[in-house]
Design a protein around this motif. Sequence first.
Motif, PDB file in Angstrom:
ATOM      1  N   ASN A  25      55.267  20.988  41.419  1.00  0.00           N
ATOM      2  CA  ASN A  25      56.404  21.874  41.650  1.00  0.00           C
ATOM      3  C   ASN A  25      55.877  22.968  42.564  1.00  0.00           C
ATOM      4  O   ASN A  25      55.055  23.786  42.139  1.00  0.00           O
ATOM      5  N   ILE A  26      56.330  22.951  43.796  1.00  0.00           N
ATOM      6  CA  ILE A  26      55.725  23.792  44.828  1.00  0.00           C
ATOM      7  C   ILE A  26      56.766  24.723  45.436  1.00  0.00           C
ATOM      8  O   ILE A  26      57.936  24.370  45.541  1.00  0.00           O
ATOM      9  N   VAL A  27      56.308  25.919  45.820  1.00  0.00           N
ATOM     10  CA  VAL A  27      57.177  26.897  46.482  1.00  0.00           C
ATOM     11  C   VAL A  27      56.512  27.272  47.805  1.00  0.00           C
ATOM     12  O   VAL A  27      55.337  27.651  47.831  1.00  0.00           O
ATOM     13  N   PHE A  28      57.278  27.143  48.888  1.00  0.00           N
ATOM     14  CA  PHE A  28      56.808  27.534  50.215  1.00  0.00           C
ATOM     15  C   PHE A  28      57.545  28.787  50.663  1.00  0.00           C
ATOM     16  O   PHE A  28      58.759  28.876  50.528  1.00  0.00           O
ATOM     17  N   ASP A  29      56.807  29.734  51.227  1.00  0.00           N
ATOM     18  CA  ASP A  29      57.389  30.898  51.901  1.00  0.00           C
ATOM     19  C   ASP A  29      57.175  30.708  53.389  1.00  0.00           C
ATOM     20  O   ASP A  29      56.085  30.323  53.824  1.00  0.00           O
ATOM     21  N   TYR A  30      58.220  30.981  54.178  1.00  0.00           N
ATOM     22  CA  TYR A  30      58.169  30.789  55.625  1.00  0.00           C
ATOM     23  C   TYR A  30      58.515  32.096  56.331  1.00  0.00           C
ATOM     24  O   TYR A  30      59.438  32.791  55.935  1.00  0.00           O
ATOM     25  N   ASP A  31      57.785  32.387  57.385  1.00  0.00           N
ATOM     26  CA  ASP A  31      58.119  33.484  58.291  1.00  0.00           C
ATOM     27  C   ASP A  31      58.416  32.835  59.640  1.00  0.00           C
ATOM     28  O   ASP A  31      57.494  32.413  60.349  1.00  0.00           O
ATOM     29  N   TYR A  32      59.697  32.754  59.992  1.00  0.00           N
ATOM     30  CA  TYR A  32      60.095  32.035  61.203  1.00  0.00           C
ATOM     31  C   TYR A  32      59.612  32.707  62.487  1.00  0.00           C
ATOM     32  O   TYR A  32      59.627  32.110  63.553  1.00  0.00           O
ATOM     33  N   ASN A  33      59.125  33.950  62.384  1.00  0.00           N
ATOM     34  CA  ASN A  33      58.513  34.614  63.544  1.00  0.00           C
ATOM     35  C   ASN A  33      57.276  33.856  64.018  1.00  0.00           C
ATOM     36  O   ASN A  33      56.832  34.043  65.147  1.00  0.00           O
ATOM     37  N   TYR A  34      56.699  33.044  63.131  1.00  0.00           N
ATOM     38  CA  TYR A  34      55.501  32.264  63.461  1.00  0.00           C
ATOM     39  C   TYR A  34      55.777  30.769  63.513  1.00  0.00           C
ATOM     40  O   TYR A  34      54.857  29.961  63.474  1.00  0.00           O
ATOM     41  N   SER A  69      47.367  30.202  68.290  1.00  0.00           N
ATOM     42  CA  SER A  69      48.234  31.151  67.578  1.00  0.00           C
ATOM     43  C   SER A  69      48.664  30.599  66.224  1.00  0.00           C
ATOM     44  O   SER A  69      48.648  31.309  65.225  1.00  0.00           O
ATOM     45  N   MET A  70      49.048  29.331  66.218  1.00  0.00           N
ATOM     46  CA  MET A  70      49.508  28.729  64.971  1.00  0.00           C
ATOM     47  C   MET A  70      48.359  28.530  63.985  1.00  0.00           C
ATOM     48  O   MET A  70      48.553  28.597  62.776  1.00  0.00           O
ATOM     49  N   PHE A  71      47.159  28.305  64.495  1.00  0.00           N
ATOM     50  CA  PHE A  71      45.998  28.170  63.618  1.00  0.00           C
ATOM     51  C   PHE A  71      45.651  29.528  63.003  1.00  0.00           C
ATOM     52  O   PHE A  71      45.270  29.616  61.848  1.00  0.00           O
ATOM     53  N   LYS A  72      45.825  30.574  63.788  1.00  0.00           N
ATOM     54  CA  LYS A  72      45.533  31.938  63.318  1.00  0.00           C
ATOM     55  C   LYS A  72      46.518  32.369  62.235  1.00  0.00           C
ATOM     56  O   LYS A  72      46.141  32.951  61.230  1.00  0.00           O
ATOM     57  N   ASN A  73      47.812  32.089  62.440  1.00  0.00           N
ATOM     58  CA  ASN A  73      48.843  32.423  61.457  1.00  0.00           C
ATOM     59  C   ASN A  73      49.948  31.379  61.555  1.00  0.00           C
ATOM     60  O   ASN A  73      50.737  31.395  62.497  1.00  0.00           O
ATOM     61  N   SER A  74      50.010  30.512  60.564  1.00  0.00           N
ATOM     62  CA  SER A  74      50.999  29.427  60.580  1.00  0.00           C
ATOM     63  C   SER A  74      52.380  29.905  60.159  1.00  0.00           C
ATOM     64  O   SER A  74      53.365  29.189  60.339  1.00  0.00           O
ATOM     65  N   ASP A 125      48.895  27.456  40.246  1.00  0.00           N
ATOM     66  CA  ASP A 125      47.899  27.829  41.249  1.00  0.00           C
ATOM     67  C   ASP A 125      48.250  29.193  41.821  1.00  0.00           C
ATOM     68  O   ASP A 125      49.343  29.692  41.619  1.00  0.00           O
ATOM     69  N   HIS A 126      47.339  29.771  42.562  1.00  0.00           N
ATOM     70  CA  HIS A 126      47.625  31.044  43.228  1.00  0.00           C
ATOM     71  C   HIS A 126      48.221  30.783  44.609  1.00  0.00           C
ATOM     72  O   HIS A 126      48.177  29.670  45.115  1.00  0.00           O
ATOM     73  N   ARG A 127      48.801  31.797  45.208  1.00  0.00           N
ATOM     74  CA  ARG A 127      49.416  31.679  46.530  1.00  0.00           C
ATOM     75  C   ARG A 127      48.316  31.528  47.572  1.00  0.00           C
ATOM     76  O   ARG A 127      47.329  32.254  47.557  1.00  0.00           O
ATOM     77  N   ILE A 128      48.505  30.573  48.488  1.00  0.00           N
ATOM     78  CA  ILE A 128      47.535  30.366  49.568  1.00  0.00           C
ATOM     79  C   ILE A 128      48.257  30.260  50.907  1.00  0.00           C
ATOM     80  O   ILE A 128      49.414  29.861  50.968  1.00  0.00           O
ATOM     81  N   LYS A 129      47.548  30.607  51.971  1.00  0.00           N
ATOM     82  CA  LYS A 129      48.080  30.444  53.325  1.00  0.00           C
ATOM     83  C   LYS A 129      47.884  29.001  53.748  1.00  0.00           C
ATOM     84  O   LYS A 129      46.862  28.395  53.459  1.00  0.00           O
ATOM     85  N   CYS A 130      48.860  28.461  54.428  1.00  0.00           N
ATOM     86  CA  CYS A 130      48.781  27.081  54.924  1.00  0.00           C
ATOM     87  C   CYS A 130      48.144  27.068  56.303  1.00  0.00           C
ATOM     88  O   CYS A 130      48.654  27.701  57.228  1.00  0.00           O
ATOM     89  N   ASN A 131      47.076  26.357  56.434  1.00  0.00           N
ATOM     90  CA  ASN A 131      46.460  26.116  57.730  1.00  0.00           C
ATOM     91  C   ASN A 131      47.370  25.157  58.491  1.00  0.00           C
ATOM     92  O   ASN A 131      47.815  24.155  57.932  1.00  0.00           O
TER      93      ASN A 131
END
Length: 182
Positions: free
Chosen positions: A82-91, A119-124, A149-155
């Motif tokens: 059961n997964i939750v994704f947060d998206y920032d469309y600026n990136y 750029s996308m590798f730096k901040n997806s 699990d804890h929140r992680i940044k997606c590469n």
Amino acid sequence: MIKRLLAILFPIVLMPYMIFAISLSTIQNNPSQYEKVLENAAFTIYVDPNSIESLHYSPPYYTLKAKYYQISYSQEMIFEFNIVFDYDYNYSLETMSKKIVKDYPYYSEAEKFKLLIQSMFKNSGMTLCINKTHVWTLDGSYIGTSPPDHRIKCNSRSNFYKLGSYIFSKYYDRTFGIITIK
């Protein structure tokens, strides 16, 4: 007396897990309920498209929740996440492409593409949190759960990024990032 009580309570306690048992054949034989998203020699990932729901919609910020299943052939297990994704469309791929075209008009296409990838590798623009995991054997025998699990940044090169991009495009019918299906 205690044995009788346990004999009565045991099926009641385990009933939810028996009802929601899942096996490899169930997943493979129901392509409309379990869509194959990623596959390699070690595992296959399926998403339940009916489980995708929006938790937060405030463009350019989005939060989506979904269930996905990972079949691990070497471990002979099925993991339901059961997964939750947060998206920032600026990136997002779209936004970053437009920004690079505007900011670097004299760069070649190859240079712009290289900048986009960097750029996308730096901040997806995507993070995730796995809230709960259920585990079954391939034949559907329930094994147990694992803690959140804890929140992680997606590469942007990870399978999580591809999965999050797929879920975003499935829900909003537009791309977030680079998607490689199957």
